[in-house]
Scaffold this motif. Structure first.
Motif, PDB file in Angstrom:
ATOM      1  N   LYS A   1       0.807  -1.214   0.000  1.00 23.22           N
ATOM      2  CA  LYS A   1       0.000   0.000   0.000  1.00 23.22           C
ATOM      3  C   LYS A   1       0.845   1.272   0.000  1.00 23.22           C
ATOM      4  CE  LYS A   1      -4.134  -1.963   2.135  1.00 23.22           C
ATOM      5  NZ  LYS A   1      -5.034  -1.548   1.045  1.00 23.22           N
TER       6      LYS A   1
ATOM      7  N   THR B   1       5.131   9.791   5.768  1.00 22.33           N
ATOM      8  CA  THR B   1       3.706  10.116   5.777  1.00 22.33           C
ATOM      9  C   THR B   1       3.556  11.580   6.181  1.00 22.33           C
ATOM     10  OG1 THR B   1       3.344   9.586   8.128  1.00 22.33           O
ATOM     11  CG2 THR B   1       3.183   7.757   6.542  1.00 22.33           C
TER      12      THR B   1
ATOM     13  N   LEU C   1     -12.423   9.204  10.891  1.00 22.20           N
ATOM     14  CA  LEU C   1     -12.436   8.357   9.701  1.00 22.20           C
ATOM     15  C   LEU C   1     -13.841   8.221   9.126  1.00 22.20           C
ATOM     16  CD1 LEU C   1     -10.069   5.377  10.659  1.00 22.20           C
ATOM     17  CD2 LEU C   1      -9.714   7.021   8.811  1.00 22.20           C
TER      18      LEU C   1
ATOM     19  N   THR D   1     -15.314   5.781   6.800  1.00 20.06           N
ATOM     20  CA  THR D   1     -14.918   4.520   6.195  1.00 20.06           C
ATOM     21  C   THR D   1     -16.067   3.534   6.144  1.00 20.06           C
ATOM     22  OG1 THR D   1     -13.380   2.653   6.380  1.00 20.06           O
ATOM     23  CG2 THR D   1     -14.090   3.689   8.430  1.00 20.06           C
TER      24      THR D   1
ATOM     25  N   SER E   1      -4.470  -0.409   5.934  1.00 19.46           N
ATOM     26  CA  SER E   1      -5.206   0.690   5.306  1.00 19.46           C
ATOM     27  C   SER E   1      -5.568   1.757   6.324  1.00 19.46           C
ATOM     28  CB  SER E   1      -6.470   0.145   4.641  1.00 19.46           C
ATOM     29  OG  SER E   1      -7.231   1.188   4.082  1.00 19.46           O
ATOM     30  N   ILE E   2      -6.062   1.347   7.475  1.00 20.94           N
ATOM     31  CA  ILE E   2      -6.428   2.316   8.515  1.00 20.94           C
ATOM     32  C   ILE E   2      -5.196   3.057   9.001  1.00 20.94           C
ATOM     33  CG2 ILE E   2      -7.234   2.516  10.900  1.00 20.94           C
ATOM     34  CD1 ILE E   2      -9.352   0.447  10.223  1.00 20.94           C
TER      35      ILE E   2
ATOM     36  N   HIS F   1      -4.222   5.717   6.386  1.00 16.94           N
ATOM     37  CA  HIS F   1      -5.175   6.833   6.355  1.00 16.94           C
ATOM     38  C   HIS F   1      -4.955   7.759   7.554  1.00 16.94           C
ATOM     39  CE1 HIS F   1      -7.667   6.059   2.880  1.00 16.94           C
ATOM     40  NE2 HIS F   1      -7.669   4.773   3.181  1.00 16.94           N
TER      41      HIS F   1
ATOM     42  N   ASN G   1      -1.559   9.686   7.149  1.00 18.19           N
ATOM     43  CA  ASN G   1      -1.571  10.634   6.050  1.00 18.19           C
ATOM     44  C   ASN G   1      -2.703  11.664   6.180  1.00 18.19           C
ATOM     45  OD1 ASN G   1       0.640   9.958   4.228  1.00 18.19           O
ATOM     46  ND2 ASN G   1      -0.374   7.973   4.046  1.00 18.19           N
ATOM     47  N   GLU G   2      -3.402  11.596   7.309  1.00 19.21           N
ATOM     48  CA  GLU G   2      -4.504  12.531   7.595  1.00 19.21           C
ATOM     49  C   GLU G   2      -5.515  12.540   6.452  1.00 19.21           C
ATOM     50  OE1 GLU G   2      -2.366  16.152   8.416  1.00 19.21           O
ATOM     51  OE2 GLU G   2      -2.083  15.593  10.511  1.00 19.21           O
ATOM     52  N   ASP G   3      -5.724  11.373   5.894  1.00 21.52           N
ATOM     53  CA  ASP G   3      -6.709  11.170   4.840  1.00 21.52           C
ATOM     54  C   ASP G   3      -7.832  10.351   5.465  1.00 21.52           C
ATOM     55  OD1 ASP G   3      -8.208  10.602   2.632  1.00 21.52           O
ATOM     56  OD2 ASP G   3      -6.736   9.259   1.709  1.00 21.52           O
ATOM     57  N   TYR G   4      -8.886  11.004   5.883  1.00 21.14           N
ATOM     58  CA  TYR G   4      -9.867  10.355   6.736  1.00 21.14           C
ATOM     59  C   TYR G   4     -11.030   9.724   5.971  1.00 21.14           C
ATOM     60  CZ  TYR G   4      -7.204  12.679  10.328  1.00 21.14           C
ATOM     61  OH  TYR G   4      -6.175  13.103  11.150  1.00 21.14           O
TER      62      TYR G   4
ATOM     63  N   SER H   1     -11.836   6.504   3.650  1.00 19.96           N
ATOM     64  CA  SER H   1     -11.300   5.221   3.181  1.00 19.96           C
ATOM     65  C   SER H   1     -12.417   4.301   2.757  1.00 19.96           C
ATOM     66  CB  SER H   1     -10.465   4.555   4.287  1.00 19.96           C
ATOM     67  OG  SER H   1     -11.270   4.215   5.386  1.00 19.96           O
TER      68      SER H   1
END
Length: 236
Positions: free
Chosen positions: A19, A38, A135, A137, A224-225, A228, A231-234, A236
């Motif tokens: 990933k 990250t 998140l 998700t 994956s969690i 996320h 990378n502060e990408d909430y 998913s």
């Protein structure tokens, strides 16, 4: 910020590396692994091997050779609840041992699972726990207690008589409590993300079959969690 990302098995590390777009090999002391960047900071991921002593040795050696700000354990665990099924994810709010027993001292000072000189429960990093709430998700995430011991957990050894001593445990593994205890002694925050690979309440043959089937998929969900969150990408 520097994160040490611990994977007890090769399959768990492989699921993480698939990933990541860019990473490089790195060695700190006796510990070889892979580093990547990250948004939250620098990460070093490695195989910490299975079991409490292995994890303890590797973390000790790693910290002796480089300063890490947080310890993160990812991978898979067994579920202790019927409603928590394979491919769900358990994030530990706290961890403890189920196979430590100092109660025979007769003093009443210690509870089952408590190591003398330590608390019964080791609390996970509150900052990352709060980030989990952000998140968005489709994954099913459960938060709560993960218990650990140096035995592969089955329906036979995870009895109601044992589990009643702990605060509603959701999952069981062989490393989380050790990471919590070591992090506590080092005064370093820790975080645990476990994809559910099997439910230990199944009979042993069925449990083994399900574990083998879901191990890689469940490990990928934990990875994956992690990515996320870091990378502060909430979403998913």
């Amino acid at each position: 910020m520097n994160f040490a990302v611990i994977c007890p098995m090769q399959e768990e590390l492989d699921s993480l590396l698939t990933k990541i777009d860019s990473y490089s090999k790195k060695t700190y002391g006796l510990i070889s692994g892979y580093e990547f960047e990250t948004k939250k900071g620098h990460c070093f991921a490695f195989i910490g091997k299975i079991g409490k002593a292995n994890i303890g040795f590797d973390i000790g050696n790693l910290i002796n050779n480089y300063k890490f700000d947080k310890l993160i354990l990812i991978g898979v665990s067994g579920s202790l609840k019927e409603e928590i099924v394979p491919l769900n994810v358990i994030i530990a709010s706290k961890v403890c041992y189920y196979d430590a027993d100092a109660t025979s001292t007769g003093s009443g000072e210690y509870k089952l699972g408590q190591i003398p000189g330590s608390s019964l429960y080791f609390e996970a990093d509150k900052e990352l726990l709060e980030d989990v709430n952000k998140l968005n998700t489709t994954l099913t995430i459960h938060r709560g207690l993960i218990i650990s011991g140096d035995s592969f957990a089955t329906k036979k050894n995870m009895t109601d008589e044992l589990l009643k001593h702990f605060d509603n445990p959701l999952g069981v593994d062989m490393e989380s409590a050790s990471v919590g205890q070591i992090a506590s002694r080092l005064n370093i925050p820790f975080f645990i993300i476990r994809g559910v690979s099997d439910n230990i309440m199944n009979d042993n043959k069925l449990q083994e079959k399900i574990y083998e089937e879901y191990l890689p998929l469940s490990a990928k969900r934990a990875s994956s969690i992690l990515l996320h969150l870091l990378n502060e990408d909430y979403i998913s």
